[in-house]
Design a protein around this motif. Structure first.
Motif, short mmCIF file in Angstrom:
data_model
loop_
_atom_site.label_atom_id
_atom_site.label_comp_id
_atom_site.label_asym_id
_atom_site.label_seq_id
_atom_site.Cartn_x
_atom_site.Cartn_y
_atom_site.Cartn_z
N CYS A 7 0.83 -1.21 0.00
CA CYS A 7 0.00 0.00 0.00
C CYS A 7 0.86 1.25 0.00
O CYS A 7 0.43 2.30 -0.48
CB CYS A 7 -0.97 0.00 1.18
N LEU A 8 2.10 1.15 0.48
CA LEU A 8 2.98 2.31 0.55
C LEU A 8 3.55 2.70 -0.79
O LEU A 8 4.08 3.80 -0.95
CB LEU A 8 4.11 2.07 1.56
N ILE A 9 3.48 1.80 -1.77
CA ILE A 9 3.96 2.15 -3.12
C ILE A 9 2.79 2.44 -4.05
O ILE A 9 2.97 2.56 -5.26
CB ILE A 9 4.89 1.08 -3.70
N GLY A 10 1.59 2.53 -3.50
CA GLY A 10 0.43 2.92 -4.29
C GLY A 10 -0.53 1.81 -4.63
O GLY A 10 -1.57 2.06 -5.24
N CYS A 11 -0.25 0.58 -4.24
CA CYS A 11 -1.18 -0.52 -4.50
C CYS A 11 -2.43 -0.33 -3.64
O CYS A 11 -2.32 -0.05 -2.44
CB CYS A 11 -0.54 -1.87 -4.18
#
Length: 147
Positions: A7-11
């Motif tokens: 989630c931290l890379i945009g997923c």
């Protein structure tokens, strides 16, 4: 190599099907220095999913069988959280990761704080299930939140 919460890379893999983009973590990934994981998805949970919290302790207590992960509807999802943590560890070991940047407050990934199990928005000191398993296996875990 690092393991990072996907989630931290945009997923858009959080329980609410959102991301929590963190520019510094995204840069690590883009530079080929990080592998993203979502332990909850890796454990078989759907996205979106009902929010879950650790009841009776923190991630270490879940690993030791002293606490459970329960979703807001009262469903025990401990086995899925444990399965996802084991998969994240397996991936970390496969790529030789020595550290991880994980999403704070998550019942999987929290490295300093997790929600307290009452679904009231209150947090307590502790780590998530995946964070605990990584730590027990010698992988340094930190939050994406800067102090």
């Amino acid at each position: 190599m690092k393991i990072v919460s996907a989630c931290l890379i945009g997923c858009q893999c959080r329980y609410d099907q959102r991301a929590c983009l963190d520019a510094e973590t995204e840069t690590l990934f883009k530079e080929g220095k990080a592998i993203p994981v979502c332990p909850e998805q890796m454990g078989g949970l759907p996205t979106p999913r009902t929010p879950a919290e650790i009841v009776g302790g923190d991630g270490f207590d879940v690993l030791d069988g002293k606490a459970r992960v329960i979703d807001r509807n009262g469903r025990d999802v401990t086995d899925a959280f444990l399965a996802g943590a084991r998969q994240a560890l397996k991936l970390a070991q496969a790529v030789g990761a020595t550290s991880a940047v994980l999403k704070e407050n998550s019942p999987s990934c929290g490295s300093s704080f997790v929600y307290d199990g009452t679904f009231s928005g209150n947090k307590k000191a502790g780590v998530g299930v995946t964070a605990a398993l990584l730590i027990r296996n010698g992988i340094a875990v930190q939050s994406e939140q800067k102090n």
